[in-house]
Design an enzyme around this catalytic site. Structure first.
Site, mmCIF file in Angstrom:
data_model
loop_
_atom_site.group_PDB
_atom_site.id
_atom_site.type_symbol
_atom_site.label_atom_id
_atom_site.label_comp_id
_atom_site.label_asym_id
_atom_site.label_seq_id
_atom_site.Cartn_x
_atom_site.Cartn_y
_atom_site.Cartn_z
ATOM 1 N N GLU A 97 0.879 -1.165 0.000
ATOM 2 C CA GLU A 97 0.000 0.000 0.000
ATOM 3 C C GLU A 97 0.920 1.219 0.000
ATOM 4 O O GLU A 97 1.834 1.297 0.836
ATOM 5 C CB GLU A 97 -0.880 0.011 1.256
ATOM 6 C CG GLU A 97 -1.852 1.162 1.216
ATOM 7 C CD GLU A 97 -2.703 1.319 2.463
ATOM 8 O OE1 GLU A 97 -2.649 0.466 3.363
ATOM 9 O OE2 GLU A 97 -3.424 2.344 2.527
ATOM 10 N N ARG A 124 5.961 -12.700 9.528
ATOM 11 C CA ARG A 124 6.644 -11.464 9.169
ATOM 12 C C ARG A 124 8.005 -11.389 9.863
ATOM 13 O O ARG A 124 8.241 -12.041 10.867
ATOM 14 C CB ARG A 124 5.784 -10.248 9.484
ATOM 15 C CG ARG A 124 5.217 -10.202 10.880
ATOM 16 C CD ARG A 124 4.118 -9.164 10.999
ATOM 17 N NE ARG A 124 4.651 -7.827 10.864
ATOM 18 C CZ ARG A 124 4.200 -6.925 10.009
ATOM 19 N NH1 ARG A 124 3.199 -7.216 9.204
ATOM 20 N NH2 ARG A 124 4.717 -5.726 9.958
ATOM 21 N N LYS A 167 4.894 0.635 9.302
ATOM 22 C CA LYS A 167 4.913 1.933 8.617
ATOM 23 C C LYS A 167 4.313 3.033 9.479
ATOM 24 O O LYS A 167 4.754 4.174 9.440
ATOM 25 C CB LYS A 167 4.162 1.827 7.285
ATOM 26 C CG LYS A 167 4.985 1.121 6.229
ATOM 27 C CD LYS A 167 4.316 1.169 4.881
ATOM 28 C CE LYS A 167 3.302 0.064 4.762
ATOM 29 N NZ LYS A 167 2.735 -0.055 3.421
#
Ligand code: ATP
Ligand code: MG
Length: 559
Positions: free
Chosen positions: A33, A258, A268
């Site tokens: 994104e 992850r 982020k």
């Protein structure tokens, strides 16, 4: 040589190819994104997705999942493309945007309404949250759930036309308010946002939710293996539901754990806070775990790819020690970075028996690890600089470097012996006086006498002035995400993460160093020319990593 170990996703893909599934084709994608810069965690996903496509002669798409105009910007799109390329991957003509599918996604939403599988709901976001229930408590059906298909079609069209304010209506999937999986409790498909989008401008005022857009975007692109992180495991039933209800191509979703890295954060949202609140100087601050930051710091794409291979791919979350990443960086730079001499904290040395105006050029080896790297000439003269910490007036027993009356070797040059110490009124050492032995030219004594230390040095009149920036971890805590009560992750920021040294002295071969060039400063560490703040004739060097191998120490400690 990059190492390659297998992992469970590679095995699944290999089996699928062998079995002729999807006609033996492999199509993956990396779907960021564009709401921030990529970080080291993303590198794991990039290496995995692009790596599998390469290995199995497939394709990897770069797709921007740009469904939320409030947080997305062109700057992020540009930086993401730059970072993926820098890592060494190329998407060719396979660049896509979820926003390119807005019309198709809208049509599919209409199709679901017509099937009685979606409805327009007037509950506010707060009400919806209350109706949703909890993990232990079933949800409650919305009073708008039973609207007729005709009414839903009419309202949804008017939502698109902009007749309703933000937040007043949503389109929801009609699934099951009693589902044990909260994602299946009539999730929102569309919300109203009268906001310009970085690509579609003001064309739309309704935007699809990520969960409604993501799976269908993969489907449109014919993705065969839709690889994502574990948090999407609970979303998979919802993605499956949309694909099944619409009767379209069904990618296989595979989840993996992850990457979490010690002493830093890889979210982020948190990285954006560090930037906005001024804890760092931008997304590309060399202390950031962003690809832009570590690139500027001097890390190489080879080292990062190697790191991603080494950490492997599994289902269980773990914390990878930053020392492993540094080990990989050091391993690559050791082979590739030329060695030079630089003095970070200079101490003036006068060679009293060296002729005043004489200078000579000595041979220095560029990289003993690389036989093709050759040699260069380094000037020597009467006044030199050595590192302050390489001299002690009253040395303790274990200190073998320069001290009064003691002889040491200057690398590639001569043996020197300290004869005298010069101090200012306050008693600070300002220079030291030494004699050299001309018979030791090149660094060895013909009479076979030994010295216990070899120091790096720079000739004063030939030196290039520079600034050096030394970095330490951005956080003092190993797991800054693991926040104690009443604290914020920013409370764990390391106040000493940056030390700036001005007045550094470099050997003259560094005069022509170009932005981004990497070196080993002998005995000090790996450094690279800062790409942002260096000016012609006044380079700024970032310390990429020290020479000390913390990783080897950790491994030894474990034995
Ligand atoms: P963040 O949590 O930092 O906001 P994100 O997952 O929201 O990250 P996306 O832009 O959606 O960021 O990520 C693109 C891809 O990268 C996704 O497939 C995601 O699963 C993967 N990814 C993100 N963070 C990591 C990580 N730490 N380790 C491995 N893969 C990651
Ligand atoms: Mg995400």
């Amino acid at each position: 040589m990059e190492i390659q170990v297998s992992n469970f996703i590679r095995s699944i893909v290999a089996e699928d190819v062998a079995a002729g599934k999807n006609n033996g084709k492999v199509i993956t994608r990396f779907p960021p994104e564009p709401n921030g810069y990529l970080h080291i965690g993303h590198a794991k996903s990039i290496c995995l997705n692009f790596g599998l496509a390469q290995e199995f002669n497939g394709h990897c798409n770069l797709r921007f999942d740009d469904t939320n105009p409030s947080k997305e910007e062109q700057e992020y799109v540009d930086s993401i493309m730059e970072d993926v390329r820098w890592l060494g991957f190329e998407w060719g003509d396979r660049l896509y945007y979820a926003s390119d599918y807005f019309e198709q996604l809208y049509e599919w939403a209409v199709q679901l309404i017509k099937k009685g599988k979606a409805y327009v709901c007037d509950l506010s976001f707060e009400e919806m949250r209350q109706y949703r229930g909890t993990l232990t408590e079933a949800g409650k059906e919305s009073p708008y759930r039973s609207r007729s298909v005709e009414e839903n079609l009419d309202l949804f069209e008017r939502m698109r036309k902009g007749e309703f304010p933000d937040g007043s209506k949503t389109l929801r999937a009609k699934i099951d308010m009693n589902s044990g999986n909260i994602n299946m409790r009539d999730p929102v498909m569309y919300r109203i946002k009268h906001e310009d989008h970085h690509r579609t401008g003001n064309k739309w005022c309704i935007y699809p939710m990520y969960d409604y857009a993501h799976g269908q975007s993969d489907s449109i692109e014919g993705v065969t293996h839709s690889i994502c992180t574990m948090e999407y495991e609970d979303h998979r039933p919802l993605y499956d539901w949309y694909l099944d209800e619409l009767g379209i191509h069904h990618p296989q979703q595979i989840e993996f754990a992850r990457l979490n890295l010690s002493h830093t954060v890889v979210s982020k949202r948190k990285l954006l806070r560090l930037v906005n609140e001024g804890y760092v100087k931008g997304w590309n601050d060399p202390r950031m775990p962003t690809l832009a930051g570590i690139r500027r710091r001097g890390y190489t794409p080879e080292a990062i790819r190697n790191f991603c291979e080494r950490i492997g791919v599994g289902k269980k979350e773990s914390l990878v020690d930053m020392a492993l990443l540094e080990f990989c960086v050091r391993e690559h730079l050791n082979k590739t970075a030329p060695r030079v001499m630089a003095v970070l904290r200079p101490l003036k040395v006068v060679i009293t028996n060296y002729p005043e105006d004489q200078e000579e050029y000595l041979d220095a080896i560029n990289n003993p690890e690389d036989p093709n790297a050759g040699t260069r000439k380094v000037p020597f003269s009467k006044i030199l600089y050595i590192e302050q910490e390489d001299f002690m007036e009253n040395p303790p027993k274990q200190f073998f470097r320069l001290a009064p009356g003691r002889e040491v070797r200057l690398r590639y040059a001569y043996f020197i012996k300290c004869e005298n110490v010069v101090k200012d009124d306050k008693g600070n050492i300002i220079e030291i006086h030494c004699t050299y032995d001309p018979a030791t030219r090149g660094g060895d004594a013909p009479d076979g006498r030994k010295v216990k230390a070899t120091l790096h040095w720079v000739s004063a009149k030939h030196a290039v002035d520079a600034e050096a920036r030394l970095y330490d971890t951005l956080f003092t805590k190993e797991e800054p995400d693991n926040i104690e009560e009443g604290k914020d992750f920013t409370d764990y920021i390391n106040p000493k993460s940056l030390e700036v040294l001005t007045g550094c002295k470099l050997e003259p071969s560094l005069k022509d160093a170009k932005s981004g060039d990497r070196f080993q400063f002998e005995r000090l560490g790996y450094f690279c020319v800062d790409t942002v703040d260096s000016t012609p004739g006044k380079p700024v060097f970032n310390r990429t990593v020290t020479l000390k191998d913390e990783w080897a120490k950790i491994q030894k400690g474990k034995k």
